[in-house]
Design a protein around this motif. Structure first.
Motif, PDB file in Angstrom:
ATOM      1  N   GLY A 195       5.010   4.693  -1.374  1.00 33.35           N
ATOM      2  CA  GLY A 195       4.817   5.374  -2.655  1.00 33.35           C
ATOM      3  C   GLY A 195       6.046   6.094  -3.154  1.00 33.35           C
ATOM      4  O   GLY A 195       6.122   6.446  -4.339  1.00 33.35           O
ATOM      5  N   THR A 196       7.039   6.304  -2.280  1.00 34.15           N
ATOM      6  CA  THR A 196       8.280   6.972  -2.686  1.00 34.15           C
ATOM      7  C   THR A 196       9.377   5.979  -3.057  1.00 34.15           C
ATOM      8  O   THR A 196      10.471   6.379  -3.439  1.00 34.15           O
ATOM      9  N   PHE A 197       9.089   4.671  -2.942  1.00 32.38           N
ATOM     10  CA  PHE A 197      10.119   3.645  -3.140  1.00 32.38           C
ATOM     11  C   PHE A 197      10.383   3.376  -4.617  1.00 32.38           C
ATOM     12  O   PHE A 197       9.476   3.454  -5.454  1.00 32.38           O
ATOM     13  N   SER A 198      11.630   3.029  -4.912  1.00 30.61           N
ATOM     14  CA  SER A 198      11.990   2.570  -6.251  1.00 30.61           C
ATOM     15  C   SER A 198      11.451   1.153  -6.460  1.00 30.61           C
ATOM     16  O   SER A 198      11.016   0.489  -5.517  1.00 30.61           O
ATOM     17  N   ARG A 199      11.508   0.705  -7.707  1.00 30.84           N
ATOM     18  CA  ARG A 199      11.040  -0.647  -8.030  1.00 30.84           C
ATOM     19  C   ARG A 199      11.821  -1.703  -7.241  1.00 30.84           C
ATOM     20  O   ARG A 199      11.245  -2.658  -6.708  1.00 30.84           O
ATOM     21  N   GLY A 200      13.124  -1.534  -7.143  1.00 34.24           N
ATOM     22  CA  GLY A 200      13.943  -2.494  -6.411  1.00 34.24           C
ATOM     23  C   GLY A 200      13.597  -2.533  -4.936  1.00 34.24           C
ATOM     24  O   GLY A 200      13.545  -3.609  -4.316  1.00 34.24           O
ATOM     25  N   TYR A 213       0.842  -1.193   0.000  1.00 34.82           N
ATOM     26  CA  TYR A 213       0.000   0.000   0.000  1.00 34.82           C
ATOM     27  C   TYR A 213       0.878   1.244   0.000  1.00 34.82           C
ATOM     28  O   TYR A 213       1.626   1.492   0.938  1.00 34.82           O
ATOM     29  N   GLU A 214       0.778   2.024  -1.077  1.00 38.79           N
ATOM     30  CA  GLU A 214       1.657   3.173  -1.268  1.00 38.79           C
ATOM     31  C   GLU A 214       1.460   4.252  -0.209  1.00 38.79           C
ATOM     32  O   GLU A 214       2.393   4.992   0.104  1.00 38.79           O
ATOM     33  N   GLU A 215       0.256   4.361   0.356  1.00 38.84           N
ATOM     34  CA  GLU A 215      -0.024   5.409   1.320  1.00 38.84           C
ATOM     35  C   GLU A 215       0.428   5.038   2.730  1.00 38.84           C
ATOM     36  O   GLU A 215       0.298   5.847   3.656  1.00 38.84           O
ATOM     37  N   LEU A 216       0.969   3.830   2.898  1.00 40.69           N
ATOM     38  CA  LEU A 216       1.508   3.395   4.184  1.00 40.69           C
ATOM     39  C   LEU A 216       3.028   3.351   4.123  1.00 40.69           C
ATOM     40  O   LEU A 216       3.618   3.243   3.038  1.00 40.69           O
ATOM     41  N   THR A 217       3.662   3.446   5.278  1.00 39.52           N
ATOM     42  CA  THR A 217       5.119   3.300   5.333  1.00 39.52           C
ATOM     43  C   THR A 217       5.487   1.823   5.198  1.00 39.52           C
ATOM     44  O   THR A 217       4.623   0.936   5.253  1.00 39.52           O
ATOM     45  N   ALA A 218       6.781   1.574   5.060  1.00 38.53           N
ATOM     46  CA  ALA A 218       7.259   0.193   4.980  1.00 38.53           C
ATOM     47  C   ALA A 218       6.864  -0.582   6.235  1.00 38.53           C
ATOM     48  O   ALA A 218       6.352  -1.711   6.163  1.00 38.53           O
ATOM     49  N   THR A 272      11.240 -10.313 -11.140  1.00 39.86           N
ATOM     50  CA  THR A 272      12.267  -9.312 -11.447  1.00 39.86           C
ATOM     51  C   THR A 272      11.841  -8.348 -12.551  1.00 39.86           C
ATOM     52  O   THR A 272      12.651  -7.547 -13.006  1.00 39.86           O
ATOM     53  N   THR A 273      10.581  -8.410 -12.974  1.00 42.35           N
ATOM     54  CA  THR A 273      10.092  -7.497 -14.006  1.00 42.35           C
ATOM     55  C   THR A 273      10.315  -6.050 -13.576  1.00 42.35           C
ATOM     56  O   THR A 273       9.893  -5.628 -12.499  1.00 42.35           O
ATOM     57  N   GLY A 274      11.019  -5.299 -14.403  1.00 45.38           N
ATOM     58  CA  GLY A 274      11.243  -3.884 -14.128  1.00 45.38           C
ATOM     59  C   GLY A 274      12.419  -3.572 -13.225  1.00 45.38           C
ATOM     60  O   GLY A 274      12.685  -2.405 -12.943  1.00 45.38           O
ATOM     61  N   LEU A 275      13.136  -4.596 -12.767  1.00 49.25           N
ATOM     62  CA  LEU A 275      14.285  -4.345 -11.893  1.00 49.25           C
ATOM     63  C   LEU A 275      15.531  -4.026 -12.709  1.00 49.25           C
ATOM     64  O   LEU A 275      15.773  -4.630 -13.759  1.00 49.25           O
TER      65      LEU A 275
END
Length: 233
Positions: A128-133, A86-91, A157-160
């Motif tokens: 929501g601020t995280f990179s794909r990796g 969920y992008e609106e939550l923290t890790a 690994t799609t998009g990594l």
């Protein structure tokens, strides 16, 4: 660990999995290869109890998925190209949310998993601020919260980028060394060779060849050559 017997999955008149049988031992790592539409993702969804078989059976650690779906969910972890975060939550909030779903009450487990995937310093940042990796690393942490015996990896690994992919590989190898059973679907044959000991090739919903990488290669030099020969291009 996983026994698939005469599995069939249909969508209306279309057959995605056609009388498929496959056996995966405890602690094994196997790559399921095939072209688009071969049925790989459908197979993972049935293994993970997201889809019910039309007919046939799958057993995970001796439990039939149609009769013991909730028990099986506690034994499997799923990582795919969708993070299910969920992008609106923290890790940390994401892991806390999933820990409640899995009824895991040990907060130290969240801290240790964030450290495992090297996100301890990003624990309170919004996903929501995280990179794909970073998303995929957190997805691994999510999948390990309940200490599953099986990891189902559907084109993870799609998009990594190259660096993120190598970090991901290292984590999966470590989990396999710890005794977890790894099932990987991928289009990238180099990933199959690096992460897995065995190969299963799918075509039109069927398994047409299984074996170790050496057995699949036979007398040809590369896994790509063997794949093309087995699938006749």
């Amino acid at each position: 660990m996983i026994e698939v017997l005469n599995l069939k999955r249909k969508f209306g008149d279309s057959t995605a999995i056609d009388n498929l049988s496959l056996s995966i031992g405890k602690g094994e790592s196997i790559a399921i290869l095939g072209s688009n539409g071969a049925g790989k993702t459908t197979l993972i969804k049935v293994m993970s109890t997201l889809l019910r078989p039309t007919s046939g059976t799958i057993k995970v650690n001796g439990l039939d998925i149609t009769e013991n779906a909730e028990k099986i969910k506690k034994q499997i972890g799923v990582v795919s190209h969708n993070s299910f975060l969920y992008e609106e939550l923290t890790a940390r909030e994401n892991l806390e949310f999933y820990s409640r779903l899995y009824k895991v009450s040990d907060n130290k487990k969240i801290d240790s998993l964030l450290e495992l995937v090297n996100l301890q310093f990003k624990a309170d940042d919004l996903v929501g601020t995280f990179s794909r990796g970073m998303l995929q690393r957190l997805s691994i942490a999510r999948s390990l919260l309940h200490e599953p015996q099986v990891l189902l990896l559907d084109e993870p690994t799609t998009g990594l980028d190259v660096q993120s992919k190598q970090t991901f590989f290292k984590m999966i190898k470590e989990q396999n060394k710890m005794g977890k059973t790894i099932v990987l679907t991928t289009h990238h044959l180099d990933e199959a060779e690096e992460l897995c000991q065995k190969i299963a090739i799918m075509e039109k919903g069927k398994i047409i060849k299984t074996g170790t990488i050496e057995e699949i290669k036979g007398d040809v030099e590369t896994l790509e050559d063997a794949f093309i020969r087995i699938t006749k291009g």
